[in-house]
Design a protein around this motif. Structure first.
Motif, PDB file in Angstrom:
ATOM      1  N   VAL A  95      27.253  25.747  20.828  1.00 61.66           N
ATOM      2  CA  VAL A  95      28.454  25.664  19.999  1.00 61.66           C
ATOM      3  C   VAL A  95      29.579  26.461  20.645  1.00 61.66           C
ATOM      4  O   VAL A  95      29.466  27.671  20.791  1.00 61.66           O
ATOM      5  N   GLN A  96      30.635  25.781  21.028  1.00 62.61           N
ATOM      6  CA  GLN A  96      31.785  26.527  21.544  1.00 62.61           C
ATOM      7  C   GLN A  96      32.867  26.556  20.464  1.00 62.61           C
ATOM      8  O   GLN A  96      32.770  27.341  19.535  1.00 62.61           O
ATOM      9  N   CYS A  97      33.886  25.718  20.568  1.00 59.03           N
ATOM     10  CA  CYS A  97      34.923  25.801  19.528  1.00 59.03           C
ATOM     11  C   CYS A  97      34.395  25.326  18.191  1.00 59.03           C
ATOM     12  O   CYS A  97      34.925  25.656  17.147  1.00 59.03           O
ATOM     13  N   GLY A  98      33.353  24.513  18.228  1.00 62.19           N
ATOM     14  CA  GLY A  98      32.696  24.107  16.995  1.00 62.19           C
ATOM     15  C   GLY A  98      33.282  22.887  16.307  1.00 62.19           C
ATOM     16  O   GLY A  98      32.721  22.397  15.336  1.00 62.19           O
ATOM     17  N   PHE A  99      34.400  22.392  16.793  1.00 64.34           N
ATOM     18  CA  PHE A  99      35.075  21.323  16.058  1.00 64.34           C
ATOM     19  C   PHE A  99      34.279  20.018  16.085  1.00 64.34           C
ATOM     20  O   PHE A  99      34.272  19.262  15.124  1.00 64.34           O
ATOM     21  N   CYS A 100      33.600  19.765  17.193  1.00 61.92           N
ATOM     22  CA  CYS A 100      32.812  18.535  17.295  1.00 61.92           C
ATOM     23  C   CYS A 100      31.415  18.713  16.708  1.00 61.92           C
ATOM     24  O   CYS A 100      30.662  17.752  16.596  1.00 61.92           O
ATOM     25  N   ILE A 101      31.051  19.971  16.401  1.00 63.46           N
ATOM     26  CA  ILE A 101      29.645  20.287  16.184  1.00 63.46           C
ATOM     27  C   ILE A 101      29.031  19.701  14.905  1.00 63.46           C
ATOM     28  O   ILE A 101      27.924  19.160  14.957  1.00 63.46           O
ATOM     29  N   LEU A 131      32.854  12.945  20.983  1.00 56.64           N
ATOM     30  CA  LEU A 131      33.486  13.663  22.085  1.00 56.64           C
ATOM     31  C   LEU A 131      33.353  15.164  21.887  1.00 56.64           C
ATOM     32  O   LEU A 131      33.463  15.670  20.769  1.00 56.64           O
ATOM     33  N   CYS A 132      33.121  15.860  22.999  1.00 56.10           N
ATOM     34  CA  CYS A 132      33.188  17.317  22.987  1.00 56.10           C
ATOM     35  C   CYS A 132      33.981  17.710  24.219  1.00 56.10           C
ATOM     36  O   CYS A 132      33.669  17.283  25.321  1.00 56.10           O
ATOM     37  N   ARG A 133      35.030  18.482  24.029  1.00 57.22           N
ATOM     38  CA  ARG A 133      35.855  18.852  25.164  1.00 57.22           C
ATOM     39  C   ARG A 133      35.438  20.213  25.732  1.00 57.22           C
ATOM     40  O   ARG A 133      35.913  20.596  26.777  1.00 57.22           O
ATOM     41  N   CYS A 134      34.564  20.919  25.042  1.00 56.02           N
ATOM     42  CA  CYS A 134      34.276  22.294  25.457  1.00 56.02           C
ATOM     43  C   CYS A 134      33.046  22.438  26.340  1.00 56.02           C
ATOM     44  O   CYS A 134      33.044  23.216  27.278  1.00 56.02           O
ATOM     45  N   THR A 135      31.975  21.752  25.997  1.00 48.54           N
ATOM     46  CA  THR A 135      30.671  22.162  26.525  1.00 48.54           C
ATOM     47  C   THR A 135      30.252  21.457  27.807  1.00 48.54           C
ATOM     48  O   THR A 135      29.357  21.932  28.493  1.00 48.54           O
TER      49      THR A 135
ATOM     50  N   TYR B 165      41.932  19.288  23.452  1.00 52.53           N
ATOM     51  CA  TYR B 165      41.089  20.058  22.535  1.00 52.53           C
ATOM     52  C   TYR B 165      40.775  19.146  21.353  1.00 52.53           C
ATOM     53  O   TYR B 165      41.593  18.294  20.971  1.00 52.53           O
ATOM     54  N   LEU B 166      39.609  19.332  20.746  1.00 46.20           N
ATOM     55  CA  LEU B 166      39.252  18.403  19.654  1.00 46.20           C
ATOM     56  C   LEU B 166      40.048  18.670  18.382  1.00 46.20           C
ATOM     57  O   LEU B 166      40.336  17.766  17.610  1.00 46.20           O
ATOM     58  N   GLU B 167      40.406  19.943  18.150  1.00 42.35           N
ATOM     59  CA  GLU B 167      41.236  20.245  16.980  1.00 42.35           C
ATOM     60  C   GLU B 167      42.695  20.228  17.414  1.00 42.35           C
ATOM     61  O   GLU B 167      43.092  20.999  18.288  1.00 42.35           O
TER      62      GLU B 167
HETATM   63  S1  FES Z   1      32.438  22.609  20.996  1.00 44.79           S
HETATM   64 FE1  FES Z   1      34.571  22.276  21.134  1.00 44.79          FE
HETATM   65  S2  FES Z   1      34.738  20.158  21.115  1.00 44.79           S
HETATM   66 FE2  FES Z   1      32.627  20.489  21.192  1.00 44.79          FE
END
Ligand code: FES
Ligand code: FES
Lengths: 155, 703
Positions: A95-101, A131-135, B165-167
């Motif tokens: 879990v990074q930013c968590g938005f996609c989680i 989509l996940c932009r972080c991981t 970014y997703l958000e």
């Molecule tokens: S954890 Fe940030 S978009 Fe997946």
């Protein structure tokens, strides 16, 4: 009145037929675990489980869900399966930013529900609509694989 | 605890859907805002006709700005709302605020703007306005060119990448006890406070900024929240109610800042098989306003000769105005553009000398003790040789690269390599002269400890890594240390969360504060410890006017290898493998470090292969949704491996250096090198898309 089962409870909504399930969940039921990443059916952040299938709730019209069963992350997080997946995600810090989680978790659940022993390829395909932009996805893929092993018999 | 991985501090809240992002927050009496945006790329506004609106709706424009109509970023050329001209499609002319979003949409649709159109500039090469110009020299370039065996010139172009970014960006502003509060998704709360106090004409003490859980940023929430915050704060002040503005995806993709597109011209002198001099001109397309262009450009210029020791350098750079959305920060911050250019340049020079590019590059690598491009010094070990060996072991690069040179047939493979550094921390003397970071520790009477810093966790794991530093140093369990989202009423200014400075600079302050607290620990008592930034004394002072001195205290390093397979019938490219070897100093948490490296790696493969904001001839963005601005999915790069070597940095906490930006710099040139290996062509721009490959294949076919 639109009646449906939400996280195990019979509920009804005053919304219009053409409203999006995502908006109704967030605004009317104050369930904000489903996130709005695009409202165009492309990102999967708004995923929920509708009658056993992963759907983008931003693309579901309220008129189509009469008598259906909807599970959001809020409902799913009370289950044992969620626990196993959550621990597997935690073990690799997926879990990074968590938005996609929340959406990823429900996608993970659907992968395992369909096939308790998925290959890496199956997992990648299963989450490719989210989509996940972080991981870079590796950690998530690994977590689902771990949960499949740790949760033997649960799925 | 250091090194190993722990469960992340914010894991439970995020995975269960309980974490509250700005869009999840509802306040009593809250209104929504939506912009009326310019539909012309450059125009004078002659007149605006507004429809009737009811009492609880508001129109917010330049006349409502109670302070100066200027957004404080670096310069102050961008108005909160335009005065009389608009400079790009999307320039926010005014905001409609009210309780019902459908009614807001109706009002917006009935506003008529009368424009007098002016000639816009879209092609950066035709722009005549240079916002920023810099140049510096090292050695004697003219002499190097006179003595050269050959001179090679090439121009490289890079595209406009969206952070994605997703958000999306979003903030809420509201009045409270005579002050204005702004909360939401952001990287740098103290940047926002500065901008809002200027726009409102209020003392900084009367502004409060709170970060909410932030769903990714990658630079896209460094400057943008300052802009949006001014607009919503002005609205909240006028409406005297909370105003929320959350971008929808299209609006975010079209109208928030992105990575600067670039045009870099490299002229190299070669003598006895070595590059003796580089004359480099760098153009970054700033867009309509300056925002962060100056700083982005500086990093690009400093890194313009890559990881190579070139004795004679002339580097000039311009940040040019065009009439597109202003570009700002994106992970890598100006470095991906020039590192792409130098890596390709070195490959192409090697090829034109009929030597192997990797061997050629190895002959030029900087070593510890060498001068940097700006006549600073590489003070510490440069682990590139062992990293190249490691990358070769993992990927079998050398063997494959030779093997793939002579392929025929429909499916062709290619493998490419690139090597880069990332200067850790803020460029130049920023830390010493401008940021002057402060960090605090508060020990409560129950002996729990709270970190009081303005660093934000936007997904990169700051909450976990910082608390680890404190807990480890204090010798107390991790759950006795807390780190809440920054609120400027509670935390000092520790500087922005950018430039891979957080852990190395602010983490070190936390480390030192923790050591102090440990020495003075009084059980059951409240204690507060404050630490201030100290500039490392080994650094050669950097002078921004001459670009001389140590631009960074230390460097993190990366070597990337990418292997591809191209179907020459369909032009479809598969990434068969991607390997990255990194030195980020001591990793403070292995999972978090690998997560950063892998995520950044994939973003950069996107940059090289598919991601580019496109415009039509009127300056309208053509791709502003996830259906036409495509980012990599889980299927795109199945075989991605990240690996570490460790050169600890003595002035970073436990030896840590910067990690977040580095992975976004190296992959693009490795990817393009791999394509060139497969196709035996010469590529000078990114993204190099499937269409580009198809065009090339057709050219070959037609002779
Ligand atoms: S954890 Fe940030 S978009 Fe997946
Ligand atoms: S918000 Fe529904 S798919 Fe993106």
């Amino acid at each position: 009145m639109i009646n449906f089962i939400l996280n195990g409870e019979q509920v009804s909504s005053n919304s219009n037929q053409n409203e999006r399930l995502l908006d109704v969940l967030r605004d009317e039921f104050r369930l904000t675990g489903a996130k709005c990443g695009c409202k165009e059916g492309e990102c999967g952040a708004c995923s929920v489980i509708l009658d056993g299938k992963l759907v983008n709730s931003c693309m579901v019209a309220m008129g189509s869900i009469e008598d259906s069963t909807v599970t959001t992350i809020e409902g799913y997080s009370k289950t044992r399966r969620f626990q196993i997946l959550s621990e597997a995600y935690a073990a690799v810090s997926a879990v990074q930013c968590g938005f996609c989680i929340p959406g990823m978790m429900l996608a993970s659940e659907c992968i395992l529900a369909e096939n308790p022993n998925p290959s890496e390829e199956d997992i990648r395909r299963g989450i490719s609509g989210n989509l996940c932009r972080c991981t870079g996805y590796n950690a998530i893929v690994e977590a689902v694989g771990t949960a499949a092993k740790e949760g033997k018999g649960l799925w | 605890m250091i090194g190993n991985s722990v469960k992340k501090k914010d894991h439970d809240a995020k995975i269960s859907g309980q974490a509250s992002y700005v869009d999840d927050i509802v306040m009593e009496g809250m209104l929504y805002g939506k912009m009326l945006r310019s539909t012309k790329a450059r125009a004078r506004i002659k007149n605006i006709v507004l429809p009737e609106i009811s009492d609880d709706y508001f129109i917010i424009d330049k006349d409502d700005v109670t302070g100066e109509n200027k957004i404080h970023v670096v310069l102050e050329d961008m108005p909160v709302f335009p005065e009389d001209t608009v400079e790009y499609i999307g320039d926010p002319i005014l905001m409609v605020v009210g309780p019902d979003r459908k009614e807001i949409a109706r009002i917006l649709s009935e506003i008529v703007v009368d424009y007098e159109e002016l000639e816009p500039v879209f092609d950066v090469r035709k722009s005549e306005i240079s916002f920023f110009h810099h140049n510096y020299n090292k050695g004697d370039v003219d002499c190097a060119f006179e003595e050269a065996d050959r001179i090679i010139t090439e121009t490289f172009e890079t595209g406009q990448q969206e952070q994605a970014y997703l958000e999306t960006n979003g903030l809420i502003a509201y009045p409270q006890d005579g002050r204005i509060v702004v909360r939401g998704s952001m990287q740098c709360p103290y940047y926002v406070i500065g901008a809002v106090s200027k726009a409102l004409g209020e003392e900084r003490e009367d502004i409060r900024i709170i970060q909410d859980v932030t769903g990714g940023a990658f630079g896209g929430k460094e400057d943008y929240p300052s802009i949006l915050a001014c607009q919503v704060a002005v609205a909240a002040k006028k409406a005297e109610r909370p105003v929320k503005y959350v971008f929808d995806r299209r609006e975010d993709m079209e109208f928030t800042s992105k990575r600067h597109p670039s045009v870099c011209t490299y002229k190299a002198s070669v003598k006895d098989g070595k590059v003796t001099g580089l004359d480099i001109h760098v153009i970054y397309n700033a867009g309509a306003y300056t925002t962060l262009t100056d700083v982005v450009l500086q990093r690009g210029l400093i890194g313009a000769c890559g990881v190579y020791n070139i004795g004679n350098l002339r580097v000039t750079g311009d940040g040019m105005k065009t009439n597109t959305v202003p570009n700002g920060a994106m992970r890598g911050f100006g470095a991906p553009q020039t590192f792409f250019a130098i890596e390709m340049m070195m490959n192409h020079i090697a090829k034109s000398l009929c030597t192997d590019p990797l061997t050629f590059k190895e002959k030029h690598l900087v070593k510890q003790g060498d001068e940097t491009s700006t006549r600073g010094k590489f003070h510490f070990q440069v682990p590139l040789p062992e990293m190249i060996e490691r990358a070769d072991q993992l990927s079998d690069f050398r063997k494959k690269h030779a093997l793939y040179k002579s392929q025929t047939g429909r499916f062709r493979k290619g493998i490419g390599i690139s090597m880069v550094y990332h200067g850790c921390g803020f460029t130049g003397n920023g830390e010493r002269d401008i940021i002057k970071s402060v960090a605090k520790l508060r020990k409560n009477s129950d002996d729990t400890v709270e970190l009081l810093i303005s660093i934000t966790d936007m997904g990169q794991g700051a909450k976990t890594t910082f608390t680890k530093i404190a807990a480890d140093t204090l010798g107390i369990p991790l759950d006795r240390v807390t780190f809440n989202n920054p609120d400027t009423d509670r935390v000092p200014d520790s500087g922005p969360t950018v430039a891979s400075r957080s852990i190395m600079v602010v983490g070190e302050l936390i480390k030192r504060a923790s050591e102090k607290l440990k020495a003075q620990w009084k059980p059951g008592e409240e204690q507060v410890i404050e630490e201030h930034y100290v500039h490392p004394d080994f650094m050669i002072p950097f002078d921004i006017k001459t670009f001389r001195g140590d631009a960074y205290p230390t460097y993190s390093w990366a070597v990337n290898v990418i292997e591809v397979e191209v179907d020459t019938l369909t032009a479809v490219t598969k990434v068969l493998g991607a390997w990255g070897v990194y030195d980020v100093g001591t990793p403070l948490d292995l999972n978090i470090v690998h997560g950063q490296l892998q995520g950044g790696f994939l973003q950069s493969i996107g940059y090289a292969s598919m991601e580019q904001i496109g415009y039509n001839e009127k300056g309208v963005v053509r791709n502003h949704s996830f259906s036409d601005y495509i980012i990599p999915t889980a299927m795109d790069v199945p075989n991605l491996v990240t690996d570490l070597v460790e050169v600890p940095y003595a002035a970073g906490p436990y030896g840590a250096k910067g990690a977040g930006e580095l992975p976004n710099v190296a992959p693009a040139p490795a990817y393009i090198d791999a394509l060139e290996n497969a196709l035996q062509n010469r590529i000078q721009h990114i993204p190099y898309t499937q269409e580009d490959i198809m065009t090339y294949l057709q050219e070959v076919e037609n002779g």
